[in-house]
Each structure stands twice: as C-alpha cells, then as structure tokens.
Design an enzyme around this catalytic site. Structure first.
Site, PDB file in Angstrom:
ATOM      1  N   LYS A  51      -9.340   8.952  -5.058  1.00  0.00           N
ATOM      2  CA  LYS A  51      -8.632   7.786  -4.525  1.00  0.00           C
ATOM      3  C   LYS A  51      -8.472   6.717  -5.606  1.00  0.00           C
ATOM      4  O   LYS A  51      -7.488   6.010  -5.649  1.00  0.00           O
ATOM      5  CB  LYS A  51      -9.380   7.207  -3.336  1.00  0.00           C
ATOM      6  N   GLU A  67       8.669   8.407  -5.677  1.00  0.00           N
ATOM      7  CA  GLU A  67       7.513   8.296  -4.772  1.00  0.00           C
ATOM      8  C   GLU A  67       7.512   9.435  -3.767  1.00  0.00           C
ATOM      9  O   GLU A  67       6.470  10.035  -3.485  1.00  0.00           O
ATOM     10  CB  GLU A  67       7.550   6.940  -4.073  1.00  0.00           C
ATOM     11  N   HIS A  91      23.380  15.987 -15.838  1.00  0.00           N
ATOM     12  CA  HIS A  91      23.023  16.043 -17.279  1.00  0.00           C
ATOM     13  C   HIS A  91      21.916  17.053 -17.526  1.00  0.00           C
ATOM     14  O   HIS A  91      21.004  16.815 -18.313  1.00  0.00           O
ATOM     15  CB  HIS A  91      22.609  14.640 -17.748  1.00  0.00           C
ATOM     16  N   ASN A 139     -11.590 -12.175  12.517  1.00  0.00           N
ATOM     17  CA  ASN A 139     -10.750 -11.198  11.823  1.00  0.00           C
ATOM     18  C   ASN A 139      -9.313 -11.656  12.008  1.00  0.00           C
ATOM     19  O   ASN A 139      -8.894 -11.977  13.108  1.00  0.00           O
ATOM     20  CB  ASN A 139     -10.952  -9.805  12.440  1.00  0.00           C
ATOM     21  N   GLY A 140      -8.569 -11.748  10.896  1.00  0.00           N
ATOM     22  CA  GLY A 140      -7.163 -12.168  10.996  1.00  0.00           C
ATOM     23  C   GLY A 140      -6.932 -13.377  10.116  1.00  0.00           C
ATOM     24  O   GLY A 140      -7.652 -13.604   9.148  1.00  0.00           O
ATOM     25  N   CYS A 180     -10.936  -7.276   8.312  1.00  0.00           N
ATOM     26  CA  CYS A 180     -12.367  -7.539   8.541  1.00  0.00           C
ATOM     27  C   CYS A 180     -12.849  -6.729   9.741  1.00  0.00           C
ATOM     28  O   CYS A 180     -12.069  -6.185  10.491  1.00  0.00           O
ATOM     29  CB  CYS A 180     -12.565  -9.018   8.826  1.00  0.00           C
ATOM     30  N   ARG A 237     -13.181   0.210   6.963  1.00  0.00           N
ATOM     31  CA  ARG A 237     -12.074  -0.753   6.929  1.00  0.00           C
ATOM     32  C   ARG A 237     -12.066  -1.527   5.609  1.00  0.00           C
ATOM     33  O   ARG A 237     -11.131  -2.259   5.320  1.00  0.00           O
ATOM     34  CB  ARG A 237     -12.196  -1.745   8.090  1.00  0.00           C
ATOM     35  N   GLU A 252       1.436  15.767  -4.235  1.00  0.00           N
ATOM     36  CA  GLU A 252       0.004  15.446  -4.039  1.00  0.00           C
ATOM     37  C   GLU A 252      -0.617  16.218  -2.893  1.00  0.00           C
ATOM     38  O   GLU A 252      -1.766  16.634  -2.978  1.00  0.00           O
ATOM     39  CB  GLU A 252      -0.136  13.962  -3.701  1.00  0.00           C
ATOM     40  N   TRP A 290     -12.970  -8.944   4.630  1.00  0.00           N
ATOM     41  CA  TRP A 290     -11.973  -8.444   3.673  1.00  0.00           C
ATOM     42  C   TRP A 290     -11.183  -9.680   3.278  1.00  0.00           C
ATOM     43  O   TRP A 290     -10.376 -10.177   4.061  1.00  0.00           O
ATOM     44  CB  TRP A 290     -11.096  -7.410   4.358  1.00  0.00           C
ATOM     45  N   LYS A 335       4.462  12.133  -3.333  1.00  0.00           N
ATOM     46  CA  LYS A 335       3.809  12.406  -2.029  1.00  0.00           C
ATOM     47  C   LYS A 335       3.798  13.906  -1.767  1.00  0.00           C
ATOM     48  O   LYS A 335       2.779  14.483  -1.412  1.00  0.00           O
ATOM     49  CB  LYS A 335       4.557  11.696  -0.894  1.00  0.00           C
TER      50      LYS A 335
HETATM   51  C1  AGP Z   1      -0.788   7.762  -5.075  1.00  0.00           C
HETATM   52  O1  AGP Z   1      -0.509   8.476  -3.885  1.00  0.00           O
HETATM   53  C2  AGP Z   1      -1.922   8.385  -5.854  1.00  0.00           C
HETATM   54  N1  AGP Z   1      -3.087   8.440  -5.081  1.00  0.00           N
HETATM   55  C3  AGP Z   1      -2.091   7.797  -7.241  1.00  0.00           C
HETATM   56  O2  AGP Z   1      -0.905   8.055  -7.959  1.00  0.00           O
HETATM   57  C4  AGP Z   1      -2.358   6.276  -7.322  1.00  0.00           C
HETATM   58  O3  AGP Z   1      -1.210   5.570  -6.911  1.00  0.00           O
HETATM   59  C5  AGP Z   1      -2.669   5.910  -8.782  1.00  0.00           C
HETATM   60  O4  AGP Z   1      -3.837   6.592  -9.171  1.00  0.00           O
HETATM   61  C6  AGP Z   1      -2.858   4.408  -8.987  1.00  0.00           C
HETATM   62  O5  AGP Z   1      -3.931   3.960  -8.218  1.00  0.00           O
HETATM   63  P1  AGP Z   1      -4.112   2.372  -8.012  1.00  0.00           P
HETATM   64  O6  AGP Z   1      -2.901   1.897  -7.268  1.00  0.00           O
HETATM   65  O7  AGP Z   1      -5.373   2.236  -7.211  1.00  0.00           O
HETATM   66  O8  AGP Z   1      -4.203   1.741  -9.354  1.00  0.00           O
END
Ligand code: AGP
Length: 606
Positions: free
Chosen positions: A601, A482, A505, A99-100, A2, A27, A489, A75, A486
């Site tokens: 995002k 993952e 394999h 907040n908290g 928040c 935020r 991306e 939030w 990263k």
């Molecule tokens: C992760 O770094 C990416 N930005 C992307 O793969 C993301 O995780 C994916 O689009 C899913 O998004 P969500 O968790 O908001 O559903």
C-alpha cells in the site's frame, strides 16, 4: 475519518472503550483519547500516535462499578496531530468527542473568546463543549442546551458529550454524513456508542442508526432520541455477522467499499473549503504570496502521478500557469532544472513514498516552496512540506488507490480555481460556473447499481486477450493511464494507457480482435477527434469498449454514461467506470483485490 466509541454501564469501561477504538483503527488516525466519569469525577487520557500509546498512559486505571465513558481516534482535519488537539476536548465540566467538520467554528470560537473562554487547541471540536456549557448556563436544561447547540453548529458531525452536570447521561447529536450508532444490550443495563457497526459486534445485541439531526441522551437503561425539538421513535436492528465483515460494511472488498465511498469523501474534501461562490484553501497561507510562482512542478508516483498529469491540464487551462508533472523516481536522478519561482507540489496518498519524499527533499534543498497534497496528516511528506492540503479521503485500505485519486483530482480542481481567481485568469462568471460544477462532483461519482451490474456482466468478456489499451485525449489521457494501472494492478492482465491521438504512431500495429481498447469518449471535450481515433482502431478489427454519453455504433461494447455539461463531471463518472470494470474482471479471475500480488500500500523503499 475519526472514530467514536461510548459506553455506559457497570462493566470496566476503559477496556470496552479501548477495544472499540482498536476496532476502528482501520479508519486511520494520528491520535486518540478517552474520558471516563464515575460519580461525577472524570479521568481523561490522551496520546498521539497509536492506540498502544493511549493504553500505556491509561495503564493502571480501571473503572469500578457504574461508569460512563467516551473515546475517539482522530484523523486530523483542523490542527496538527498533538495531544492538545486529541479528543476528548474539554469545556469547563464537559468532555466532547467529534467526527466530522464544524464549518462555522471560527465565528463561534471568536464569539466565545470575546466572552472570556480560553481555548487549548486548534481544533474545530473544542467549540462544541464551550457552546454547550454556554447554552446550559442560559437554559439550565441540558437537553434544551443540546438542541440549541446542534442548531448553532453548521457542518457535518457526530458528537458525544459527557458532563459533570449530568453524571448519569451521555449526550449525542448527529448532522450530515458521519455515522453514529447506539448499541443496546439484551439485559438492558448498558448502552454503547460507535461510529460503525463492527465495534458493536460481540458487545451489543442491537443497533440504532441515528438519523440526520437526531440528538438526545442515554442512561444505562434508557435511550431518548429527539429531532427538531420532538421526541422520535427508533428501531433497533439485530446485530449479526463478524467484525471483519462489518469493517467492509457489506462490500466484498475494501476497494469496492472505497469506490462507493467516493461521493461521501468528496463532500468531506470540499467541507469548509467550497461555498456556493468561493473556494478558500486556508492551507495555502503558509506559502506566502502566491503571485511569486511562475510555474508549478508536480511530482509523484503511480496513481498519484496520474493525478499530477491531470492537474497540469487544469492549471494551464484554468490558472494560465505553466505546469509539469514528473515521475518521482525519474526526477530524483535527472538533475532537474529548478528555479525559485517554481512551486513544487508532491502528491501522495500515504505520505511515506520514498521516491516522492526524496524528490521533495531535492526541491527543498534547491530553495523551492513546497506543497503536499496528501491523505495522511503528520506523515513524513506532510512534515517535510511548507504547506499541505489534506485530501480527507479517510483511510484507504485497498492497495489499488481509488478514493484517494478522486480526492486528489478534486483538490487540484479547487486549487486551479483558487489560482485562477488570484491571477485573474478566469472571469468571475466562469469561476462561479466552475464552483457550481465542483459542487456536483459528488453526484458524478455515485455508483449507479445498473451500471455496476452491466460492468459485472461485461467483465466476463475481458478475462484474456493479449492486452488492453485505455485511450483518451486531454485530461482523459491521464485517466486512461489510471484505468490501465487499475486493471494491471488487480487483474495482472497487460494494459497500457495511451493518448488517443498517438495510436497511429505505432501502437495501432497491435490492433486485432484480441486487442481490447477501452476508449474514453467524453461528449464535452474533443469528442470528434477521439471518435475518429477509435474508428481507426475499429477499422483494423480491434475490439472496442466505448465509454461515452452518446451511442457509438461501431463499438463492440458500449458503456453509456450520463450527459454532463462539464468535462470534469464526465471525468469523474468515467473514473468510476474504469475502477469498477477492473474490480469485476479481477473478481472473476479470483484475485485478491485488496492485496494484489507483489504490491504494497505504501512503497517506502526505492
Ligand atoms: C495505486 O493504485 C498504487 N497503489 C500505487 O501506484 C500508488 O499510487 C503509488 O505507490 C503512490 O503511492 P502514494 O500515493 O501513497 O505516494
């Protein structure tokens, strides 16, 4: 997380409060409100959704002359995003923003209800105003009432209170992580409050950063801070810099800030859920009797999908329940086998990912109970699910997900233990040990400056090459996925996550000195097996970066991690390593770390 703002002085208060809340939008929030007092009369405005809605409901109001006010962006952690749950919350004559999390709010609320107090909201915050007024009646001394209230409230919070009993003061108290700053002015006739320094830039000249257990009050020309009953001195830090810079709080990118925030947000994720001998996830009540479920299917995209795979290891190992992970865009069109005794779980940071949402609808139409693990309350996926466990990572601005993933992992670790306890699949002793370890997760994600510096230096060697393999076994395989995501991306370099045991394999045909293998080599899980896979690659001249607590002499580069007694703590530390390695390679390549090309995002389209 928040956002809190406050103001006392002769300027028009509403505009100052709204501007301050706008500055805190980054935020994340789902509702907002302000309360402004002039000569003891309070004007209160609240609205769900964006700040434009709050501006609309308070349109036409302006304070004239001396006024004091508080504002809040919420939030949600307790209670849905509704106007009733929006702050400021009201005692009889007091208005509170917070907040908290108040960990012991339920017991306090029960006590107050017995004493005839009526509550209007589902929030933990509402107990603060009523408790303060109860203490005020008892002591007839607002400062002593405040001290008592702080003493009685457990948890982590930053709080502002205005009350008709003292219409020239704003009261404050702070405990634990949520920040609270006091902004002072050169002409010494107005005071500001804010959750972050960025709000004060352009308004105040100096900032006082309140410390643990501080409480007190401000008048328009006076600041009084107390701590455990004693008045304390304070320092005023000169405010400089830009608002945009301040939002990043000194970090180069939001992604970097969010990696460093992981320790604090894991504390929030555990708050009110993990005590030293129990884990309670109240949210599960909406699913009914958990013993009805014979299987868990988890569906997600991207980073959230990696959390889904990792979760299957924890459910099968800890809860002894069959678990599977599905990529949502695949699941949607594969005519999946679904049965009513299956718990369908969706994971989403944004709560708006189209593929995940459609997968959720398929499960709902098939009559399955659904659980969302999500970071945004009131998002579409949350609204569509039978139950939701909020990850409480706070808003994640970097497109490359970091702290959201960390909190997803923690939620599933907690959930696997809750199910283990319900199913009796782990001994009480083992459960106690897991909980003790869960409480250490915040320590495993602390970014050590020396580690960051080493990765910054190392990154110069990995700016080219014809590709990266991230390899790991067991739950470190989804972490390898993952880490590869990263890197892809934000550096635009090709990388693949692979099960370490699978390299022979086929993929090992790619091995040569230009193939960089980032090997996750935990000490507590399949160390020897993974080590031999790495040796196979090294024997074929692949360039190896080993991430491990134990020295690994055949690695070309070695990143030494701490010795932990549990594989999940190694997981969390290695997660930070691969996040920062990708960040530093991307920085060297001059990429836009927070807004990588071609990415959004939240992918709200197919
Ligand atoms: C992760 O770094 C990416 N930005 C992307 O793969 C993301 O995780 C994916 O689009 C899913 O998004 P969500 O968790 O908001 O559903």
């Amino acid at each position: 997380m928040c956002g809190i703002v406050g103001y006392i002085g002769n300027k028009e208060a509403k505009k100052i409060l709204l501007d301050g809340l706008c500055e805190l939008e980054y935020r994340g929030y789902d509702s907002a409100g302000i309360a402004i007092m002039q000569q003891g009369d309070v004007s209160l405005f609240k609205a769900v959704g964006k700040l434009a809605n709050l501006a609309a409901v308070s349109d036409g109001f302006e304070s004239k002359g001396f006024a004091l006010g508080i504002g809040h962006t919420r939030w949600a952690t307790h209670g849905k995003p509704t106007e009733a749950n929006a702050h400021p919350h009201i005692g009889e004559n007091s208005f509170v923003v917070h907040n908290g999390i108040i960990e012991n709010y339920a017991a306090i609320k029960e006590e107050l209800i017995k004493e005839g107090i009526n509550f209007l909201s589902q929030t933990d915050t509402e107990v603060i105003g009523h408790l303060f007024e109860k203490n005020l009646k008892k002591t007839n001394d607002s400062l002593e009432a405040l001290r008592l209230t702080q003493e009685q409230l457990e948890g982590a919070y930053a709080v502002l209170i205005i009350t008709k009993f003292e219409n020239e003061k704003i009261f404050f108290m702070k405990k634990g992580s949520p920040p609270l700053l006091i902004g002072t002015s050169k002409n010494n006739d107005e005071i500001y409050f804010a959750s972050s320094e960025s709000v004060l830039i352009g308004q105040a000249d100096g900032a006082i950063f309140l410390k643990e257990d501080d409480y007190g009050f401000v008048k328009k020309d006076e600041v009084k801070i107390f701590n455990h009953g004693e008045e304390v001195a304070f320092q005023v830090k000169k405010i400089e810099g830009t608002r945009a810079g301040a939002q990043k709080e000194g970090y180069r990118y939001f992604m970097e800030k969010e990696i460093y925030e992981q320790s604090a947000v894991l504390v929030d994720t555990m708050m009110g859920r993990v005590s030293k001998d129990r884990i309670v996830l109240e949210e599960l009540a909406a699913l009914g009797d958990l013993s009805q479920f014979r299987e868990i299917k988890i569906c997600a995209c991207g980073t959230s999908y990696h959390a889904a795979i990792a979760a299957t290891y924890m459910f099968e190992r800890n809860s002894k329940i069959r678990a599977s992970a599905e990529i949502a865009s695949e699941f949607r069109y594969k005519e999946p086998f679904l049965s009513k005794d299956m718990l369908f779980v969706v994971i989403s940071q944004s709560g708006e990912t189209a593929d995940t949402l459609e997968a959720l609808k398929i499960a709902k139409n098939a009559g399955l109970k659904t659980l969302a693990v999500c970071n945004v309350d009131n998002s579409t996926i949350v609204r569509e699910s039978d139950a939701t466990i909020l990850t409480r990572a706070g808003i994640e601005k970097g497109v490359a997900s970091t702290k959201a993933f960390a909190t997803q992992m923690l939620v599933f670790w907690m959930l696997s233990i809750v199910l283990a306890e319900k199913k009796g699949s782990m001994s009480n002793e083992a459960i106690k040990k897991e909980i003790e370890t869960i409480l250490k997760a915040k320590d495993a994600v602390v970014v050590e400056p020396a580690m960051h510096e080493r990765l910054k230096r190392l990154s110069k060697r990995y700016l080219h090459g014809h590709g990266f393999f991230f390899i790991g076994r067991d739950i470190f395989y989804p972490l390898a996925l993952e880490g590869a995501l990263k890197l892809k991306e934000i550096t635009y370099l090709h990388a693949e996550g692979y099960p370490a045991g699978e390299m022979k394999h086929g993929p090992i045909a790619l091995a040569d000195s230009e193939l960089f293998t980032i090997a996750l080599l935990p000490k507590t899980l399949l160390y020897d097996k993974t080590k031999s896979n790495i040796e196979e690659l090294s024997a074929r001249d692949s360039t190896i970066v080993a991430i491990s607590p134990s020295e690994f002499d055949i690695a070309d580069d070695f990143i030494k991690t701490k010795v932990w007694d549990h594989y999940m703590l190694e997981f969390f530390e290695m997660m930070v390593v691969v996040q920062i390695l990708s960040l530093e390679v991307a920085v060297r390549l001059g990429n836009d770390v927070d807004m990588p090309r071609n990415l959004a995002k939240s992918v709200t389209v197919e």
